[in-house]
Write a protein that holds these residues in place. Structure first.
Motif, PDB file in Angstrom:
ATOM      1  N   GLU A   1     -14.261  10.775   0.008  1.00 22.51           N
ATOM      2  CA  GLU A   1     -14.320  11.766   0.725  1.00 22.51           C
ATOM      3  C   GLU A   1     -13.678  12.015   1.447  1.00 22.51           C
ATOM      4  N   SER A   2     -13.022  11.431   2.136  1.00 21.59           N
ATOM      5  CA  SER A   2     -12.175  11.198   3.064  1.00 21.59           C
ATOM      6  C   SER A   2     -10.659  11.280   2.934  1.00 21.59           C
ATOM      7  N   ASN A   3     -10.302  12.712   3.673  1.00 25.04           N
ATOM      8  CA  ASN A   3      -9.166  13.326   3.895  1.00 25.04           C
ATOM      9  C   ASN A   3      -8.062  12.712   4.558  1.00 25.04           C
ATOM     10  N   GLN A   4      -8.220  11.905   5.778  1.00 24.85           N
ATOM     11  CA  GLN A   4      -7.752  11.669   6.729  1.00 24.85           C
ATOM     12  C   GLN A   4      -8.053  10.046   7.151  1.00 24.85           C
ATOM     13  N   ILE A   5      -6.964   9.136   7.204  1.00 30.89           N
ATOM     14  CA  ILE A   5      -7.055   7.791   7.826  1.00 30.89           C
ATOM     15  C   ILE A   5      -6.426   8.031   9.579  1.00 30.89           C
ATOM     16  N   THR A   6      -6.991   7.628  10.317  1.00 26.64           N
ATOM     17  CA  THR A   6      -6.533   6.843  11.440  1.00 26.64           C
ATOM     18  C   THR A   6      -6.532   5.038  11.321  1.00 26.64           C
ATOM     19  N   ILE A   7      -4.951   4.890  11.675  1.00 27.68           N
ATOM     20  CA  ILE A   7      -5.169   4.006  12.282  1.00 27.68           C
ATOM     21  C   ILE A   7      -5.542   3.369  13.736  1.00 27.68           C
ATOM     22  N   GLN A   8      -7.078   2.656  13.970  1.00 30.93           N
ATOM     23  CA  GLN A   8      -6.868   1.967  15.385  1.00 30.93           C
ATOM     24  C   GLN A   8      -6.082   0.561  16.052  1.00 30.93           C
ATOM     25  N   LYS A   9      -5.719   0.379  16.806  1.00 33.38           N
ATOM     26  CA  LYS A   9      -5.469  -0.532  18.094  1.00 33.38           C
ATOM     27  C   LYS A   9      -6.613  -0.719  18.685  1.00 33.38           C
ATOM     28  N   GLN A  10      -7.780  -1.877  18.276  1.00 38.70           N
ATOM     29  CA  GLN A  10      -8.755  -1.771  19.871  1.00 38.70           C
ATOM     30  C   GLN A  10      -8.917  -1.127  19.694  1.00 38.70           C
ATOM     31  N   GLY A  11      -9.558  -0.772  18.620  1.00 37.92           N
ATOM     32  CA  GLY A  11     -10.593   1.369  19.267  1.00 37.92           C
ATOM     33  C   GLY A  11      -9.936   2.648  19.698  1.00 37.92           C
ATOM     34  N   ASN A  12      -8.426   1.954  20.278  1.00 41.79           N
ATOM     35  CA  ASN A  12      -7.334   2.900  20.103  1.00 41.79           C
ATOM     36  C   ASN A  12      -6.871   4.036  19.351  1.00 41.79           C
ATOM     37  N   ASP A  13      -6.733   4.836  18.948  1.00 43.88           N
ATOM     38  CA  ASP A  13      -6.025   5.643  18.479  1.00 43.88           C
ATOM     39  C   ASP A  13      -4.556   5.511  18.055  1.00 43.88           C
ATOM     40  N   MET A  14      -4.013   5.410  16.825  1.00 48.28           N
ATOM     41  CA  MET A  14      -2.465   4.939  17.559  1.00 48.28           C
ATOM     42  C   MET A  14      -2.230   6.071  16.196  1.00 48.28           C
ATOM     43  N   VAL A  15      -1.827   6.377  15.117  1.00 52.45           N
ATOM     44  CA  VAL A  15      -1.142   7.013  14.420  1.00 52.45           C
ATOM     45  C   VAL A  15      -2.516   7.838  12.922  1.00 52.45           C
ATOM     46  N   LYS A  16      -2.209   9.169  12.778  1.00 54.35           N
ATOM     47  CA  LYS A  16      -3.376   9.622  11.417  1.00 54.35           C
ATOM     48  C   LYS A  16      -2.772   9.993  10.448  1.00 54.35           C
ATOM     49  N   VAL A  17      -3.379   9.416   9.114  1.00 50.60           N
ATOM     50  CA  VAL A  17      -2.493   9.919   7.833  1.00 50.60           C
ATOM     51  C   VAL A  17      -3.185  10.761   7.569  1.00 50.60           C
ATOM     52  N   SER A  18      -3.189  12.204   6.949  1.00 50.96           N
ATOM     53  CA  SER A  18      -3.799  13.210   5.995  1.00 50.96           C
ATOM     54  C   SER A  18      -2.860  13.135   4.719  1.00 50.96           C
ATOM     55  N   PHE A  19      -4.063  13.696   4.211  1.00 49.09           N
ATOM     56  CA  PHE A  19      -3.270  13.632   2.437  1.00 49.09           C
ATOM     57  C   PHE A  19      -4.653  14.575   1.632  1.00 49.09           C
ATOM     58  N   ASP A  20      -4.560  16.068   2.208  1.00 48.10           N
ATOM     59  CA  ASP A  20      -5.362  16.457   1.443  1.00 48.10           C
ATOM     60  C   ASP A  20      -4.806  16.397  -0.206  1.00 48.10           C
ATOM     61  N   ASP A  21      -3.860  17.147  -0.576  1.00 44.79           N
ATOM     62  CA  ASP A  21      -3.826  16.908  -1.847  1.00 44.79           C
ATOM     63  C   ASP A  21      -2.817  15.674  -2.731  1.00 44.79           C
ATOM     64  N   PHE A  22      -3.494  14.544  -2.492  1.00 39.87           N
ATOM     65  CA  PHE A  22      -3.667  13.958  -2.773  1.00 39.87           C
ATOM     66  C   PHE A  22      -5.219  13.035  -3.087  1.00 39.87           C
ATOM     67  N   PRO A  23      -5.417  13.133  -4.508  1.00 38.28           N
ATOM     68  CA  PRO A  23      -6.634  12.569  -4.886  1.00 38.28           C
ATOM     69  C   PRO A  23      -7.002  11.510  -4.985  1.00 38.28           C
ATOM     70  N   HIS A  24      -6.321   9.914  -4.427  1.00 37.67           N
ATOM     71  CA  HIS A  24      -6.425   8.593  -4.515  1.00 37.67           C
ATOM     72  C   HIS A  24      -5.787   8.466  -4.024  1.00 37.67           C
ATOM     73  N   LEU A  25      -5.920   7.014  -3.587  1.00 34.22           N
ATOM     74  CA  LEU A  25      -5.640   6.449  -2.082  1.00 34.22           C
ATOM     75  C   LEU A  25      -4.963   4.913  -2.400  1.00 34.22           C
ATOM     76  N   GLY A  26      -3.710   4.228  -1.794  1.00 35.92           N
ATOM     77  CA  GLY A  26      -4.170   3.110  -2.080  1.00 35.92           C
ATOM     78  C   GLY A  26      -3.272   2.729  -0.422  1.00 35.92           C
ATOM     79  N   ILE A  27      -4.322   1.231  -0.627  1.00 38.16           N
ATOM     80  CA  ILE A  27      -4.384   0.127   1.225  1.00 38.16           C
ATOM     81  C   ILE A  27      -3.332  -1.161   0.619  1.00 38.16           C
ATOM     82  N   TRP A  28      -2.196  -1.144   1.257  1.00 41.60           N
ATOM     83  CA  TRP A  28      -1.493  -2.372   0.651  1.00 41.60           C
ATOM     84  C   TRP A  28      -1.670  -3.433   2.253  1.00 41.60           C
ATOM     85  N   THR A  29      -1.458  -4.705   2.286  1.00 44.89           N
ATOM     86  CA  THR A  29      -0.029  -5.299   2.980  1.00 44.89           C
ATOM     87  C   THR A  29      -0.223  -6.498   2.662  1.00 44.89           C
ATOM     88  N   VAL A  30       0.832  -7.516   3.096  1.00 50.62           N
ATOM     89  CA  VAL A  30       0.888  -8.643   2.142  1.00 50.62           C
ATOM     90  C   VAL A  30       0.349 -10.243   3.767  1.00 50.62           C
TER      91      VAL A  30
END
Length: 285
Positions: free
Chosen positions: A206-235
């Motif tokens: 449902e969301s088209n935006q995700i905000t990365i927070q550090k200790q509750g403080n907003d750091m960077v927001k990624v907005s992706f209205d045009d993309f229906p799918h999403l991946g989240i990844w690290t190693v």
């Protein structure tokens, strides 16, 4: 070759190899993009085209012929031409060649525009079918965001309150296994244990935006209205997290590999143009 664009707030560096965003810094010196240390992952923000994810047996069927394509396609390994450049914007273009036609039988042109506006980086993809037949493709982004300090200090804030259920990967392919994610008030705390089976795949959000927070403080927001799918990844132990807007995703292990039936595939008529974009908004005060 690196191309640098800048405004009064941000400086972005894009490599013509893959038209890959290598750096995004604010005037205070905060770096938002992962440095690309190969100890963990030697990329920064590759462009995924003409497929997203892995194909079953690294191949697909089209008009009765078998074609081979490696994970995420070939655009990230191609040299782009800088077709336009201003102080705060740069345009990168790549087109079909004899080499690409051997693995992807479509006459395409891919243009990527990076534009800085205040504290925002906008990335726009334009795909053009230059051929005489219908063209099949997927496209996606793979930006890795640098995280300093403890990984567990970070969380992901989703735009909307929703039930988060991710599809899991097995051997690089989307499985039928799903995992509910332990979020509260639209916030998902980060932990390496979430990624024990590789990336988290969201076929629908449902969301088209995700905000990365550090200790509750907003750091960077990624907005992706045009993309229906999403991946989240690290190693494991890596100081980054990828927020990946996608059109399409990896094959399911049960696929018959017919390209036109691939989940998430886009179709362009001859001469038709597809346009989509996403943005990275820096929020550190």
């Amino acid at each position: 070759m690196n191309i640098t664009i800048t405004n009064n707030t941000l400086t972005a560096t894009i490599n013509t190899l893959g038209a890959e965003l290598n750096s995004l810094q604010d005037t205070a010196g905060n770096e938002y993009i992962w440095e690309g240390d190969p100890k963990y992952w030697g990329k920064h923000s590759p462009v995924l085209f003409p497929i997203v994810g892995t194909l079953k047996n690294n191949s697909y069927l089209y008009n009765g012929d078998v074609y081979a394509l490696t994970r995420h396609g070939f655009a990230r390994d191609k040299e782009f031409t800088v077709s336009n450049e201003t102080g705060n914007s740069a345009t990168f273009t790549v087109a079909a060649t004899d080499d690409t036609l051997r693995v992807y039988p479509f006459d395409f042109e891919l243009t990527i525009i990076y534009t800085l506006t205040e504290n925002n980086l906008e990335i726009t993809y334009t795909v053009t079918n230059k051929g005489d037949n219908k063209m099949l493709f997927s496209i996606g982004a793979h930006p890795a965001f640098a995280l300093t300090g403890n990984f567990t200090d970070y969380s992901l804030k989703f735009e909307k309150h929703e039930t988060l259920t991710a599809n899991l990967l097995e051997n690089g392919l989307v499985s039928d296994k799903t995992m509910p994610l332990p979020q509260e008030n639209a916030i998902l705390p980060l932990a390496y244990s979430l990624f024990e089976n590789d990336a988290l795949i969201f076929k629908k959000l449902e969301s088209n935006q995700i905000t990365i927070q550090k200790q509750g403080n907003d750091m960077v927001k990624v907005s992706f209205d045009d993309f229906p799918h999403l991946g989240i990844w690290t190693v494991k132990d890596a100081p980054f997290v990828c927020i990946e807007p996608w059109q399409g995703y990896a094959d399911n292990a049960k696929t018959d590999s017919i390209f036109s039936k691939k989940e998430g595939i886009k179709t362009l008529d001859p001469g038709e143009v597809y346009k989509a974009g996403f943005s990275i908004e820096t929020l550190i005060k």
